[in-house]
Enzyme design. Structure first.
Site, short mmCIF file in Angstrom:
data_model
loop_
_atom_site.label_atom_id
_atom_site.label_comp_id
_atom_site.label_asym_id
_atom_site.label_seq_id
_atom_site.Cartn_x
_atom_site.Cartn_y
_atom_site.Cartn_z
N ASP A 6 38.70 42.10 58.89
CA ASP A 6 39.49 41.99 57.67
C ASP A 6 40.73 42.86 57.82
O ASP A 6 40.64 44.09 57.80
CB ASP A 6 38.66 42.43 56.46
CG ASP A 6 39.49 42.55 55.19
OD1 ASP A 6 40.37 41.70 54.99
OD2 ASP A 6 39.26 43.50 54.42
N THR A 10 46.14 48.32 53.96
CA THR A 10 46.18 49.71 54.42
C THR A 10 45.24 50.00 55.58
O THR A 10 45.50 50.92 56.35
CB THR A 10 45.82 50.67 53.26
OG1 THR A 10 44.53 50.31 52.73
CG2 THR A 10 46.87 50.59 52.16
N LYS A 13 39.18 46.58 58.66
CA LYS A 13 37.73 46.74 58.68
C LYS A 13 37.12 45.62 59.51
O LYS A 13 37.60 44.48 59.48
CB LYS A 13 37.17 46.72 57.26
CG LYS A 13 37.67 47.86 56.38
CD LYS A 13 37.02 47.85 55.01
CE LYS A 13 35.55 48.20 55.07
NZ LYS A 13 34.93 48.29 53.73
N TYR A 84 40.52 27.11 42.16
CA TYR A 84 41.79 27.83 41.96
C TYR A 84 42.94 26.84 42.04
O TYR A 84 43.02 26.03 42.97
CB TYR A 84 41.92 28.90 43.03
CG TYR A 84 42.86 30.04 42.71
CD1 TYR A 84 42.61 30.89 41.64
CD2 TYR A 84 43.97 30.30 43.51
CE1 TYR A 84 43.45 31.95 41.36
CE2 TYR A 84 44.81 31.37 43.25
CZ TYR A 84 44.55 32.19 42.16
OH TYR A 84 45.38 33.26 41.90
N GLY A 91 44.69 34.78 48.37
CA GLY A 91 44.48 35.72 49.46
C GLY A 91 43.10 35.59 50.08
O GLY A 91 42.11 35.40 49.37
N ASP A 93 41.31 37.84 51.27
CA ASP A 93 40.42 38.92 50.83
C ASP A 93 39.73 38.58 49.52
O ASP A 93 38.56 38.92 49.31
CB ASP A 93 41.20 40.23 50.71
CG ASP A 93 42.43 40.13 49.81
OD1 ASP A 93 42.90 39.00 49.54
OD2 ASP A 93 42.93 41.18 49.38
N ARG A 94 40.43 37.88 48.64
CA ARG A 94 39.84 37.53 47.34
C ARG A 94 38.69 36.55 47.51
O ARG A 94 37.62 36.72 46.91
CB ARG A 94 40.90 36.95 46.40
CG ARG A 94 41.98 37.95 46.00
CD ARG A 94 42.95 37.33 44.99
NE ARG A 94 42.29 37.07 43.72
CZ ARG A 94 42.84 36.35 42.74
NH1 ARG A 94 44.04 35.80 42.91
NH2 ARG A 94 42.20 36.17 41.60
#
Length: 241
Positions: A6, A10, A13, A84, A91, A93-94
């Site tokens: 991921d 910042t 991971k 959606y 994103g 990540d979402r």
């Protein structure tokens, strides 16, 4: 063995999974650190890469030939029905966090809260449909915005030991507004979802989940590796297709 990565705003991971079970997790501050880490990592056959930045390109080039590498995009099949309305702008990540929550709470109403650079709220209903959610500034972003958009307010760091309601000086007033205000926001959002959805499960993840989790009045499940579980679930789903 599966390897999932991921690429966040910042940090990077990553984790190794044997089937659905997490074996090792890793955190890197740079792409080069991740590439160097590959040299000491157990061998893996399949890899899924999720990225909200463009930093993943160098990593994918560095992976040895013969690996099955998938870049997670808006068109990658997932084990949820995505409702959606602007799926191409969603994103990774979402959706990965939402799939991670689905992995632990299938066929249930689940609100995922990812407290990172932004605080992201993502909701999956009991029919395993991703509906969307909300995005608001994360803790450091709130403090940075006060400095950037005013003339006199200083730039201060996030202080995760701060819990005061009333700030007795300018610094503490900013911390109260940013941190205590964020806690009130998250609790308020959870309350609204609880009013609308029965038997709601709430899952908290992200870099600032440790601070928020200690302050929130609502009960929830915290999992720092939720996005990695989600990426691995997506990888296994595609391998089985």
């Amino acid at each position: 063995m599966n390897f999932v990565v991921d690429f966040g705003n910042t940090r990077i991971k990553a984790a190794l999974f044997d089937g659905a079970e997490l074996q090792h997790s890793y955190v890197y501050n740079s792409v080069q650190g991740l590439i160097e880490g590959l040299k000491e990592m157990p061998d893996f056959q399949n890899c899924l890469v999720g990225s909200v930045t463009g930093m993943h390109t160098e990593f994918i080039k560095a992976i040895k030939k013969g690996k099955n590498v998938i870049l997670f995009t808006a068109t990658t099949p997932i084990p949820l029905k995505n409702l959606y309305k602007s799926a191409l702008t969603l994103g990774s990540d979402r959706i990965a966090g939402s799939v991670g929550a689905f992995r632990f709470y299938p066929n249930q109403n689940v609100l995922t809260i990812d407290a990172g650079t932004c605080i992201k709220y993502n909701f999956v209903n009991a029919d395993n449909e991703y509906l969307g959610g909300a995005i608001s500034p994360g803790l450091p972003m709130r403090l940075k915005a006060m400095n950037e958009f005013t003339h006199a307010l200083p730039l201060i760091e996030t202080d995760k030991t701060f819990t005061d309601l009333i700030g007795a000086n300018t610094k503490d007033s900013m911390l109260s507004g940013a941190l205590t205000g964020a806690v009130a926001e998250v609790d308020g959002m959870i309350d609204k979802y609880l009013l609308n959805y029965a038997n709601l499960q709430v899952v908290l993840t992200g870099g600032d989940s440790d601070y928020l989790g200690k302050q929130l009045k609502n009960r929830l499940f915290a999992n720092q590796n939720l996005l990695l579980y989600g990426l691995n679930t997506i990888l296994n789903y595609n391998l089985e297709k």
